[in-house]
Design a protein around this motif. Structure first.
Motif: not given
Length: 127
Positions: A33-44
């Motif tokens: 889990k420490e090496n799985i990241f999420v990213l979206t267009h909005d920081a919140i």
């Protein structure tokens, strides 16, 4: 982490339940889990997805101090592409993924800790 995961994997999903499912699959494949990241267009929204799925957001440790500071002066799109580049995603792929985020998608990155992005044969990977 399972040593058979030699490449960073990148996926796009539409919502948190789909993200949770994909993250479970990645954990079964040996990613921590420490090496799985999420990213979206909005920081919140990125923070909310991270909290709901119990995985990471791309931070200073992954980006580096200079990129993090530079992001304060970048447009949102440039910042998102810089974050993806810091995780080993190519410039071309970063631009494509930024467009996916513009459409509301969630990006999931299973990072090997290496600077290479060369996904193996798997479903739903943007090659």
């Amino acid at each position: 982490m399972n040593t058979t995961n030699e490449y960073t994997r990148v996926f796009t999903v539409m919502d948190i339940p789909e993200a949770s499912h994909k993250i479970s699959e990645l954990q079964q494949d040996g990613f921590d889990k420490e090496n799985i990241f999420v990213l979206t267009h909005d920081a919140i929204r990125t923070q909310k997805v991270s909290e709901e799925t119990d995985v990471q957001v791309i931070g200073i440790a992954e980006e580096g101090v200079l990129t993090t500071v530079a992001n304060f002066f970048r447009s949102t799109g440039d910042e998102l592409r810089a974050k993806l580049l810091s995780m080993g995603v190519s410039q071309e792929k970063s631009e494509q993924l930024e467009g996916e985020m513009d459409q509301g998608k969630i990006i999931i990155i299973a990072w090997t800790g290496k600077d290479s992005y060369n996904p193996p044969n798997a479903t739903n990977i943007l090659i």
